[in-house]
Design an enzyme around this catalytic site. Structure first.
Site, PDB file in Angstrom:
ATOM      1  N   ASN A  86       0.857  -1.212  -0.074  1.00 35.40           N
ATOM      2  CA  ASN A  86      -0.079   0.166  -0.121  1.00 35.40           C
ATOM      3  C   ASN A  86       0.874   1.267   0.035  1.00 35.40           C
ATOM      4  OD1 ASN A  86      -1.376   2.295   1.160  1.00 35.40           O
ATOM      5  ND2 ASN A  86      -2.881   0.898   1.816  1.00 35.40           N
ATOM      6  N   ASP A 121      -0.189   4.358  -0.005  1.00 30.16           N
ATOM      7  CA  ASP A 121      -0.848   5.699   0.445  1.00 30.16           C
ATOM      8  C   ASP A 121       0.531   6.795   1.503  1.00 30.16           C
ATOM      9  OD1 ASP A 121      -3.203   4.742  -0.428  1.00 30.16           O
ATOM     10  OD2 ASP A 121      -3.833   4.506   1.451  1.00 30.16           O
ATOM     11  N   HIS A 122       1.096   5.873   2.120  1.00 27.64           N
ATOM     12  CA  HIS A 122       1.929   6.461   2.923  1.00 27.64           C
ATOM     13  C   HIS A 122       3.059   7.220   2.518  1.00 27.64           C
ATOM     14  CE1 HIS A 122      -0.260   4.659   6.033  1.00 27.64           C
ATOM     15  NE2 HIS A 122      -0.081   3.540   5.572  1.00 27.64           N
ATOM     16  N   ARG A 133       4.001  18.543   2.282  1.00 27.61           N
ATOM     17  CA  ARG A 133       4.505  19.620   1.846  1.00 27.61           C
ATOM     18  C   ARG A 133       4.055  20.156   0.487  1.00 27.61           C
ATOM     19  NH1 ARG A 133       9.691  20.775   4.058  1.00 27.61           N
ATOM     20  NH2 ARG A 133       9.272  20.671   6.418  1.00 27.61           N
ATOM     21  N   HIS A 157      -5.358   3.877  -1.864  1.00 28.79           N
ATOM     22  CA  HIS A 157      -6.774   4.378  -1.266  1.00 28.79           C
ATOM     23  C   HIS A 157      -6.981   5.863  -1.581  1.00 28.79           C
ATOM     24  CE1 HIS A 157      -9.713   4.692   2.624  1.00 28.79           C
ATOM     25  NE2 HIS A 157     -10.117   5.062   1.496  1.00 28.79           N
ATOM     26  N   ARG A 192      -8.986   8.753  -1.008  1.00 29.94           N
ATOM     27  CA  ARG A 192     -10.154   9.070   0.033  1.00 29.94           C
ATOM     28  C   ARG A 192     -10.668  10.409  -0.617  1.00 29.94           C
ATOM     29  NH1 ARG A 192      -8.818   6.866   5.462  1.00 29.94           N
ATOM     30  NH2 ARG A 192     -10.215   8.177   6.172  1.00 29.94           N
ATOM     31  N   ARG A 226      -6.680  13.218   0.935  1.00 38.10           N
ATOM     32  CA  ARG A 226      -5.626  13.710   1.801  1.00 38.10           C
ATOM     33  C   ARG A 226      -4.018  13.195   1.555  1.00 38.10           C
ATOM     34  NH1 ARG A 226      -7.126  10.461   7.336  1.00 38.10           N
ATOM     35  NH2 ARG A 226      -8.919  11.205   7.145  1.00 38.10           N
ATOM     36  N   HIS A 227      -4.009  12.009   0.679  1.00 37.11           N
ATOM     37  CA  HIS A 227      -3.102  11.508   0.316  1.00 37.11           C
ATOM     38  C   HIS A 227      -2.869  11.095  -1.099  1.00 37.11           C
ATOM     39  CE1 HIS A 227      -4.826   7.608   1.617  1.00 37.11           C
ATOM     40  NE2 HIS A 227      -4.736   7.867   2.771  1.00 37.11           N
ATOM     41  N   GLU A 238      -8.581   1.014  -3.300  1.00 36.49           N
ATOM     42  CA  GLU A 238      -9.523   0.887  -2.037  1.00 36.49           C
ATOM     43  C   GLU A 238     -10.360   2.260  -2.290  1.00 36.49           C
ATOM     44  OE1 GLU A 238      -7.496   1.263   1.402  1.00 36.49           O
ATOM     45  OE2 GLU A 238      -6.476  -0.814   1.390  1.00 36.49           O
ATOM     46  N   THR A 257      -6.810   6.736  10.219  1.00 35.65           N
ATOM     47  CA  THR A 257      -6.675   5.636   9.026  1.00 35.65           C
ATOM     48  C   THR A 257      -7.941   4.812   9.189  1.00 35.65           C
ATOM     49  OG1 THR A 257      -5.659   3.687   8.365  1.00 35.65           O
ATOM     50  CG2 THR A 257      -5.323   4.208  10.884  1.00 35.65           C
ATOM     51  N   THR A 258      -8.115   3.992   8.330  1.00 36.29           N
ATOM     52  CA  THR A 258      -9.349   3.143   8.360  1.00 36.29           C
ATOM     53  C   THR A 258      -9.437   2.366   9.757  1.00 36.29           C
ATOM     54  OG1 THR A 258      -8.975   2.819   6.040  1.00 36.29           O
ATOM     55  CG2 THR A 258     -10.740   1.648   7.006  1.00 36.29           C
ATOM     56  N   GLU A 271     -11.473  -8.797   2.828  1.00 37.26           N
ATOM     57  CA  GLU A 271     -10.093  -8.465   3.400  1.00 37.26           C
ATOM     58  C   GLU A 271     -10.314  -8.434   4.839  1.00 37.26           C
ATOM     59  OE1 GLU A 271      -7.775  -5.037   1.957  1.00 37.26           O
ATOM     60  OE2 GLU A 271      -6.844  -5.007   3.864  1.00 37.26           O
ATOM     61  N   HIS A 293      -3.617  -4.410   7.698  1.00 38.53           N
ATOM     62  CA  HIS A 293      -3.946  -3.312   8.536  1.00 38.53           C
ATOM     63  C   HIS A 293      -3.284  -3.370   9.903  1.00 38.53           C
ATOM     64  CE1 HIS A 293      -5.313   0.422  10.174  1.00 38.53           C
ATOM     65  NE2 HIS A 293      -5.723   0.605   8.948  1.00 38.53           N
ATOM     66  N   GLY A 294      -2.055  -2.424  10.053  1.00 36.53           N
ATOM     67  CA  GLY A 294      -1.258  -2.581  11.178  1.00 36.53           C
ATOM     68  C   GLY A 294      -0.320  -3.771  11.405  1.00 36.53           C
ATOM     69  N   GLY A 353       1.203  -1.300   4.299  1.00 36.36           N
ATOM     70  CA  GLY A 353       1.547  -0.109   3.958  1.00 36.36           C
ATOM     71  C   GLY A 353       2.625   0.342   5.034  1.00 36.36           C
ATOM     72  N   HIS A 354       1.990   1.087   6.102  1.00 30.82           N
ATOM     73  CA  HIS A 354       2.829   1.780   7.077  1.00 30.82           C
ATOM     74  C   HIS A 354       4.137   1.048   7.482  1.00 30.82           C
ATOM     75  CE1 HIS A 354       3.145   3.767  10.990  1.00 30.82           C
ATOM     76  NE2 HIS A 354       2.750   5.071  10.191  1.00 30.82           N
TER      77      HIS A 354
HETATM   78  N1  PXP Z   1      -5.992  -2.673   4.135  1.00 30.62           N
HETATM   79  C1  PXP Z   1      -6.774  -1.625   4.343  1.00 30.62           C
HETATM   80  C2  PXP Z   1      -8.059  -1.799   3.684  1.00 30.62           C
HETATM   81  C3  PXP Z   1      -6.377  -0.445   4.308  1.00 30.62           C
HETATM   82  O1  PXP Z   1      -7.091   0.690   4.455  1.00 30.62           O
HETATM   83  C4  PXP Z   1      -5.099  -0.173   5.032  1.00 30.62           C
HETATM   84  C5  PXP Z   1      -4.795   1.298   5.496  1.00 30.62           C
HETATM   85  O2  PXP Z   1      -4.716   2.053   4.457  1.00 30.62           O
HETATM   86  C6  PXP Z   1      -4.158  -1.301   4.960  1.00 30.62           C
HETATM   87  C7  PXP Z   1      -4.745  -2.631   4.458  1.00 30.62           C
HETATM   88  C8  PXP Z   1      -2.816  -1.180   5.245  1.00 30.62           C
HETATM   89  O3  PXP Z   1      -2.739  -0.851   6.652  1.00 30.62           O
HETATM   90  P1  PXP Z   1      -1.187  -0.450   7.206  1.00 30.62           P
HETATM   91  O4  PXP Z   1      -0.788   0.952   6.472  1.00 30.62           O
HETATM   92  O5  PXP Z   1      -1.510  -0.230   8.749  1.00 30.62           O
HETATM   93  O6  PXP Z   1      -0.120  -1.614   6.827  1.00 30.62           O
END
Ligand code: PXP
Length: 241
Positions: free
Chosen positions: A7, A9-10, A18, A43, A45, A49-50, A70, A100-101, A151, A191-192, A213-214
């Protein structure tokens, strides 16, 4: 063996802080793919925002693996997805005030227009996945509403500290995966997740891909994006069979 979706997004978050042209999530996606990512997730949104519209359009043209898009099931996003035609759409809940979600979709609150969105996306040849908490009721509703995949939200597992809570969350995930498989739903999870909590969840059989992602983007600050993707991929390969 489970696959790894990255992912990006980050990367876009850092750019938008910036409003620069760097770091570019499209280049990051290419680099992730060169280093073994099996799909790219972003994603878009409502508040932009990103990730920006431009990013998704470019990703659609440049991603060599699969694009997992997403989005919230709004009319604007459904129109956008039908135009872009990603390989997969993952429908997620979206609240402006969240960082975040924060949880899976509460499918019991979603009615005909949500089911119609799933049907429209499917008619366009897009695979539809629903982001849900690891609960049998949500799995059943996802199946009934016409999704081909789910998911499983791993955020609660990722946030647990005590061993017995962790064990309970892993069990909930395992049961949701088993039930999804019985209903012939493809199972993704995310997620996480990071380098210290992926092992136990990757050992659960039946999860087709992890969406991360993160944790990976954070690790990239220290060791570079390529090695960060490869390290996560190796961990998943080692732990899943
Ligand atoms: N899956 C979904 C549906 C999400 O919304 C996110 C966060 O954008 C992720 C996975 C990835 O989560 P993380 O950034 O915590 O790894």
């Amino acid at each position: 063996m489970a696959r790894l979706g990255i992912n990006i997004d980050h990367v876009a978050t850092l750019r938008q802080q910036r409003k620069t042209t760097y770091p570019d999530p499209v280049s990051a996606a290419a680099m992730a793919e060169f280093n073994g990512a099996d799909n790219i997730t972003c994603h878009l949104r409502e508040d932009r925002r990103h990730v920006q519209d431009r990013d998704v359009r470019l990703l659609r043209e440049t991603v060599q693996t699969e694009l997992n898009f997403e989005m919230a099931a709004t009319q604007e996003m459904v129109r956008f997805a039908l135009d872009i035609k990603p390989n997969v759409v993952t429908l997620v809940p979206e609240r402006r005030e969240e960082l975040t979600t924060e949880g899976g979709l509460d499918l019991s609150l979603l009615g005909d227009s949500f089911t119609r969105s799933i049907a429209l996306l499917r008619e366009a040849g897009i695979i539809v996945s629903l982001f849900i908490d690891p609960e049998p009721g949500s799995v059943k509703l996802a199946h009934r509403m016409g999704a081909q995949a789910v998911e499983i939200h791993t955020g609660k597992y990722a946030n647990t500290v005590r061993a017995d809570d962790k064990g309970r969350e892993l069990e909930r995930i395992r049961e949701a995966v088993n039930f999804s498989q019985k209903l012939r739903l493809t199972v993704h999870a995310g997620h996480g997740l990071h380098y210290h909590n992926i092992q136990e969840v990757a050992a659960i059989p039946g999860i087709e891909s992890f969406q991360i992602g993160h944790g990976v983007v954070a690790q990239a600050l220290y060791i570079g994006l390529g090695p960060a993707v490869r390290e996560m991929k190796n961990l998943i390969e080692k732990c899943s069979s």
